[in-house]
Enzyme design. Sequence first.
Site, PDB file in Angstrom:
ATOM      1  N   GLY A 309       0.840  -1.199   0.000  1.00 14.73           N
ATOM      2  CA  GLY A 309       0.000   0.000   0.000  1.00 14.73           C
ATOM      3  C   GLY A 309       0.870   1.243   0.000  1.00 14.73           C
ATOM      4  O   GLY A 309       2.100   1.186   0.115  1.00 14.73           O
ATOM      5  N   VAL A 316       4.402   0.979   1.800  1.00 11.71           N
ATOM      6  CA  VAL A 316       4.582  -0.215   2.619  1.00 11.71           C
ATOM      7  C   VAL A 316       4.819  -1.413   1.706  1.00 11.71           C
ATOM      8  O   VAL A 316       4.086  -1.625   0.729  1.00 11.71           O
ATOM      9  CB  VAL A 316       3.345  -0.474   3.512  1.00 11.71           C
ATOM     10  CG1 VAL A 316       3.571  -1.701   4.390  1.00 11.71           C
ATOM     11  CG2 VAL A 316       3.065   0.745   4.375  1.00 11.71           C
ATOM     12  N   LYS A 330       7.705  -0.117   6.067  1.00  8.40           N
ATOM     13  CA  LYS A 330       7.196   1.184   5.639  1.00  8.40           C
ATOM     14  C   LYS A 330       8.386   2.088   5.323  1.00  8.40           C
ATOM     15  O   LYS A 330       9.129   2.485   6.214  1.00  8.40           O
ATOM     16  CB  LYS A 330       6.334   1.808   6.734  1.00  8.40           C
ATOM     17  CG  LYS A 330       5.739   3.161   6.357  1.00  8.40           C
ATOM     18  CD  LYS A 330       4.884   3.695   7.491  1.00  8.40           C
ATOM     19  CE  LYS A 330       4.267   5.045   7.136  1.00  8.40           C
ATOM     20  NZ  LYS A 330       3.463   5.589   8.250  1.00  8.40           N
ATOM     21  N   ASP A 427      -4.792   9.287  15.598  1.00 12.11           N
ATOM     22  CA  ASP A 427      -5.209   8.881  14.249  1.00 12.11           C
ATOM     23  C   ASP A 427      -5.879   7.507  14.292  1.00 12.11           C
ATOM     24  O   ASP A 427      -5.598   6.639  13.468  1.00 12.11           O
ATOM     25  CB  ASP A 427      -4.011   8.871  13.299  1.00 12.11           C
ATOM     26  CG  ASP A 427      -4.434   9.005  11.827  1.00 12.11           C
ATOM     27  OD1 ASP A 427      -5.599   9.382  11.579  1.00 12.11           O
ATOM     28  OD2 ASP A 427      -3.615   8.737  10.939  1.00 12.11           O
TER      29      ASP A 427
END
Length: 614
Positions: A309, A316, A330, A427
Amino acid sequence: MVKIITSSLCLIFLAFSTVLGEPQDTCKKLKCGDKGPAVYFPFSLKGGHPDQCVFPGFVLSCNEKHETILELPIPFKFAVKFAVKSIDYKAQAVQLSDPEGCLLVKLLKVFNKSTSPFHFSKDHMTDLTLFNCSLAGRQLNEPEWQLQEPVPCFRGPGYQVYSVPSSYSIGVMSLLYCTKMYNLSSFPYYSNDPDNLDLEWSEPNCGQCEAKGKMCRLKNNGTRSEIECVDFSKAGTKRKWVTTGACLGSFVVLLLVIAAYRVYSSDRKKKEHQLKIERFLDDYRALKPSRYSYADIKRITIDFKDKLGEGAYGTVYKGKLSSELFVAVKVLNSSKGDGEEFVNEVRTMGHIHHVNVVRLVGFCADGFRRALVYEFSPNGSLQDFISSPDNKNSFLGWDKMQDIALAIAKGIEYLHQGCDQRILHFDIKPHNVLLDHNLTPKISDFGLAKLCSKDQSIVSMTTARGTMGYIAPEVFSRNFGNVSYKSDVYSFGMLLLEMVGGRKNVGSATENTNEIYYPQWIYNLLEEGDDLRIHIDEEGERKIPKKLAIVGLWCIQWHPVDRPSMKAAVQMLEGGESLTMPPNPFASTGAAGTNASTAARNLNIQLEAIPELE
């Protein structure tokens, strides 16, 4: 795997048939392009035919335009290149052209100078005279000029070279502005066909083989110039039968091998699988964040082969530390920020170990290259499973959704109360909740997190942070209260409501003012005692989404003091079904709204803002 074994057995049988003396056509026909001539012995294609197919002087090549090129060598100079238009193997003749359109100019370089095995065709020889003519006095309407042939690529400022058959009478030519250069006797340039050149060869003499439908090749045990004729059509028929038998035989052998292997490995696979799980758990318990170089990161991700992603701060990739231990890597964008997100994640997660928080395996800080290495969660994010409860293909069921909600709440509670320092995530959303192979949720992405002391209630913030739709009101405006751990509670409440209804919380207002805000719609249904209008498989499941919705509505109260702590939210999710409805958080969206008490507002004002820990 089955195809690989079958192919291997077929190749073994074919190799065996070759050893027995079955002839093979190793010097097969090749082409440079779809329209090019077929290239086979005595010709060979550079890089395409093996050494035993190469006859000196007959090596061709392909250019970038997929044209077949023949080079005619000149002693002490570079070879001159021609394009091969056609090859007549019976007549032993080849027709060439110049890919640059300068045939006569190139012929002047190779005429009687080339050391190639080719000679010019006698049927296309002519006597020519070359004239250097000034263009200043030429009149285009003079018919005499039409008898003269301009030589392509043989001109300069103010002059053009013309070729004229020597048999022409000088009286019919306009030579007033021309100077004779020289005569060319028996020259291989036919003025009626100025674009093509015909060559022939005598050795090796394969014309008779071609006429009989056979093909030439070099003798295996002879000298480099001895040739023989071979009928590959008969050999090919025999080889087809051998190939068919080999493949059928290999298929039968393969079936026997597979049957024996399955009997042998059925119990072994179960033991290996269990051992692999135990080994992974042992490695994971002993694992602590390690520092990797950028070369290590490339090796772990196999040069960033498998992309999982991409987000605003990085990409990632899937990686592997060992044959059993997979990780998610990441790689942070060097152009984003000043490394604050990287420092936040390493500092925040370096010593966290909780079943519902993703584990930081290691990190890379190699110059401007930064990366974070996490444990791998094969089932992706929670967002993939809550897009719509009506989608039976991805919906996990309400019992599992309740377990996931409770586990997320425990993970956030651990961040708020279980660490040496309080960690505020800022988040919390479905995209940042990953699911492992057992669908156990793990909170991830601590790039926006803040640390504060456990005996303090709130933190100071200079800018809003988080994702629209999950950000608490006080993060935007201090009129609602100060920023604290209750901001994570608000985000968790929005996550619960999204789990109930499967709608993305992208903002507190919709583009169409006639559409009601989704959390408010949920509140109205519960207050009026209506069904939540979501997918239910069994009657007993109705209580679960209702519980999740009520807890979610408690968590999204506008003022922080009206929200429960995460410990209280865990107790509500673990408790019975007798949950009371919270005050209506949508009665007023202003700071002076009636949904919070005066004491609560005063309490917010009295709290002293403290700085976040560095």
